[in-house]
Design a protein around this motif. Structure first.
Motif, PDB file in Angstrom:
ATOM      1  N   GLY A  16      48.273  41.223  31.883  1.00 12.60           N
ATOM      2  CA  GLY A  16      48.074  41.409  30.643  1.00 12.60           C
ATOM      3  C   GLY A  16      47.555  40.333  29.648  1.00 12.60           C
ATOM      4  N   TYR A  17      47.751  39.163  30.010  1.00 10.32           N
ATOM      5  CA  TYR A  17      47.139  38.062  29.343  1.00 10.32           C
ATOM      6  C   TYR A  17      45.676  37.434  29.873  1.00 10.32           C
ATOM      7  CZ  TYR A  17      51.656  38.059  27.054  1.00 10.32           C
ATOM      8  OH  TYR A  17      52.800  38.287  26.447  1.00 10.32           O
ATOM      9  N   LEU A  18      44.944  38.183  30.601  1.00 13.04           N
ATOM     10  CA  LEU A  18      43.669  37.926  31.057  1.00 13.04           C
ATOM     11  C   LEU A  18      42.811  38.128  30.004  1.00 13.04           C
ATOM     12  CD1 LEU A  18      43.637  39.219  34.899  1.00 13.04           C
ATOM     13  CD2 LEU A  18      44.080  36.954  33.897  1.00 13.04           C
ATOM     14  N   SER A  19      41.604  37.673  30.082  1.00  7.31           N
ATOM     15  CA  SER A  19      40.452  38.109  28.941  1.00  7.31           C
ATOM     16  C   SER A  19      39.859  39.445  29.605  1.00  7.31           C
ATOM     17  CB  SER A  19      39.237  36.837  29.197  1.00  7.31           C
ATOM     18  OG  SER A  19      38.498  37.158  30.489  1.00  7.31           O
ATOM     19  N   GLY A  20      39.300  40.181  28.853  1.00 16.79           N
ATOM     20  CA  GLY A  20      38.360  41.235  29.015  1.00 16.79           C
ATOM     21  C   GLY A  20      37.627  41.448  30.353  1.00 16.79           C
ATOM     22  N   LYS A  66      42.751  49.177  32.446  1.00 16.59           N
ATOM     23  CA  LYS A  66      44.326  49.379  32.998  1.00 16.59           C
ATOM     24  C   LYS A  66      44.871  48.615  34.053  1.00 16.59           C
ATOM     25  CE  LYS A  66      44.846  52.818  29.630  1.00 16.59           C
ATOM     26  NZ  LYS A  66      44.000  53.970  29.999  1.00 16.59           N
ATOM     27  N   VAL A  67      44.973  47.266  33.798  1.00 21.64           N
ATOM     28  CA  VAL A  67      45.900  46.535  34.492  1.00 21.64           C
ATOM     29  C   VAL A  67      47.182  46.867  34.438  1.00 21.64           C
ATOM     30  CG1 VAL A  67      43.987  44.685  34.590  1.00 21.64           C
ATOM     31  CG2 VAL A  67      45.798  44.624  32.801  1.00 21.64           C
ATOM     32  N   MET A 102      39.732  40.735  33.342  1.00 18.92           N
ATOM     33  CA  MET A 102      40.665  42.052  33.642  1.00 18.92           C
ATOM     34  C   MET A 102      40.009  43.102  34.559  1.00 18.92           C
ATOM     35  SD  MET A 102      42.902  43.370  30.443  1.00 18.92           S
ATOM     36  CE  MET A 102      44.166  42.274  29.675  1.00 18.92           C
TER      37      MET A 102
END
Lengths: 299, 265
Positions: free
Chosen positions: B140-144, B93-94, B147
């Protein structure tokens, strides 16, 4: 050519007024996900409150300094915004979006009735807060009131944007705009954020009233500016403070161009229709508007 | 002292009981792991502590949650947060439209001492050396994996006393999971942090913990130190994935069946 540029200038300045009212939609939407249709009525109530504390009290024989009038108006707007949040929209938290939508329609009608009940239906003149008249730049005539109002709108938009992206308080509000659950898990009071948003929304709408009405006539019909600003807020992006003035300029210019070139051919209908044609096009083609948040989907 | 749940029942919407008389203790400075299958009530346990049950229309209907002796049962989540109990929710939940830098700043939103905040930022960068390169990126565009680093970093920016992590390994590659748990263990040791970790990935989680609880059907069914659980036959089979003999497997099936009944009952 000179005529065209003159039209563009007027459109941009009118558009910035729409942008200012659109900002009041945006600040409320960001925190609470509510598109408050009664924003135009809130603007009128704000205008009538300001009238009461300036010309109204003067007519009744009390002359209060202008600064005090403004302070009283801002105070009344804060209370008004808080009351709307506390008694109309907070009880509706976690209700379906349709209930909230209907509540804002009900609020619109209620505020019209209340304004008529308290202030009566007669039109009255609004204090001239900005200088009247115009000035010329080269061959172009610029309306001083709209020009100063436009400058205020731009300053407000950049100020609010910086507030929401840089300060601690503003980032709290941005987190609430993003997701209530995450905000809560980070120790941010969502209730506080929504209350702040309603206060901001009411105060900004009243600023809109000042720019729109300074030295002119207040009547309940002024509330239709709310419906003009709604397409602007959508086009700019409902989450975006900076999008509002830009979208305002686009729609304002579109409107005056339609007024100048299409209205003679369409019996005056084109300029009235244009903002709503834009609104439907935005909803169909790019629902997030210029700078709104497209929900990032990851599967 | 530390965090204590005593006979806690949690009911959602007034009808659905999810926790049944849960007892759990997280002593100061320890890492405690909560294991269990889906629907066992692990996340609900965390939310009962952090107060986030309210937004799911749930509440603690019996028992007490105490933190260092103070009763925080059904308290306001903001009040619980300011006591230093921070939950990192599951599902990465970023704040997805904000930048990494802004996300970290939101974590420290209650703190006015800018110097200390900057020092803590440096510490977070120390634990996750990749973060400084990502500061201007939209979260929202980071990798898992990125994040998850951001989420733990954001929680650390609040200077928590108790950090509750809900399935941080979900959807991450095995190597990343290992790195992540090493980082968590390091943070716990260096910050003197108390950690309550909810995991499905039992092997990785047990290897780092001091004490573990196993939940099933809303109850704590088993608990013990790391050594006790690592040697426990049931845990080995159900959670660590060591296959038993044929007969053992059939017994396993029976047990699953019985558990199912218990869950319905």
């Amino acid at each position: 050519m000179i005529n065209l540029v003159q039209i563009l200038i007027e459109g941009a300045l009118i558009g910035l007024v729409y942008g200012l009212v659109a900002i009041s939609f945006v600040v409320i939407y960001r925190a609470s996900r509510i598109v408050n249709l009664a924003q135009g009525e809130i603007l009128v109530v704000g205008a009538l409150v300001l009238w009461t504390f300036t010309l109204g009290t003067a007519q009744a024989g009390y002359h209060i300094p202008f600064v005090v009038s403004i302070a009283l108006t801002v105070g009344a707007c804060i209370l008004f915004g808080l009351a709307l949040e506390r008694f109309v929209f907070r009880p509706l938290i976690s209700q379906p979006a349709f209930s909230i939508f209907m509540a804002s329609v009900a609020l619109l009608i209620l505020l019209r009735g209340l304004a008529q009940l308290i202030w009566g239906a007669e039109t009255r003149s609004f204090p001239a807060i900005f200088m009247e008249g115009g000035f010329t730049v080269g061959p172009f005539l610029i309306n001083t009131r709209l020009f100063l109002g436009g400058v205020c709108t731009l300053l407000l938009a950049f100020g609010l944007h910086a507030f929401f992206t840089r300060t601690r308080q503003g980032l709290r509000l941005a987190a609430v705009a993003e997701n209530h659950d995450i905000a809560l898990s980070l120790g941010i009071s969502v209730r506080w954020a929504i209350a702040v948003a309603w206060i901001l929304g009411t105060v900004v709408a009243t600023c809109g009233a000042v720019v729109l009405l300074s030295g002119r006539i207040i009547s309940l019909d002024v509330a239709t500016i709310g419906f003009k600003a709604l397409p602007v807020a959508l086009l700019g992006g409902l989450e975006s403070i900076r999008g509002a003035p830009l979208a305002g300029i686009v729609i304002g210019i579109g409107e005056v161009l339609a007024m100048a070139y299409l209205d003679p051919l369409t019996k005056g209908a084109a300029s009235g229709l244009l903002p709503y044609a834009v609104m439907i096009a935005v909803l169909l083609v790019r629902p997030q508007g210029f700078f709104g948040w497209k929900r990032i989907e990851r599967l | 002292m530390g965090l204590v749940l005593a006979n806690v029942d949690v009911v959602y919407g007034g009808v659905i009981q999810v926790l049944r008389s849960a007892n759990l203790e997280v002593p100061d400075g320890q890492m405690v792991v909560l294991l269990g299958s889906n629907g066992a009530g692990k996340t609900t346990t965390l939310k009962a502590i952090s107060g986030l049950l309210h937004s799911d229309l749930g509440s603690v209907t019996a028992g007490h949650v105490t933190f260092n002796g103070a009763d925080i049962t059904n308290a306001d989540p903001v009040a619980i947060f300011s006591r230093g109990i921070v939950q990192v929710m599951e599902g990465r939940k970023v704040l997805e439209h904000l930048t990494v830098e802004q996300n970290l700043a939101v974590g420290a939103h209650r703190r006015s001492d800018q110097k200390a905040v900057r020092r803590d930022l440096e510490r977070v960068y120390g634990y996750f050396p990749k973060l400084p390169d990502l500061l201007k990126r939209t979260a929202g565009y980071l990798s898992g994996g990125e994040m998850q680093m951001l989420l733990i970093g954001r929680a650390l920016m609040a200077r928590p006393k108790v950090l509750m992590l809900d399935e941080p390994s979900m959807g991450l590659a095995p190597m990343l999971v290992e790195q992540l748990f090493q980082a968590i263990a390091k943070i716990k040791k260096e910050e003197g942090l108390t950690v309550l970790l909810v995991e499905q990935n039992a092997r990785a989680a047990i290897s780092q913990c001091d004490y573990a609880y196993v939940m099933d059907g809303g109850r704590i069914v088993l608990h013990g130190t790391r050594a006790q659980l690592e040697n426990n036959q049931d845990v080995q089979e159900f959670y660590l994935g060591y296959g038993g003999a044929e007969g053992r497997n059939r017994f396993h099936n029976i047990k699953h069946y019985r558990r199912r009944k218990r869950w319905l009952g």
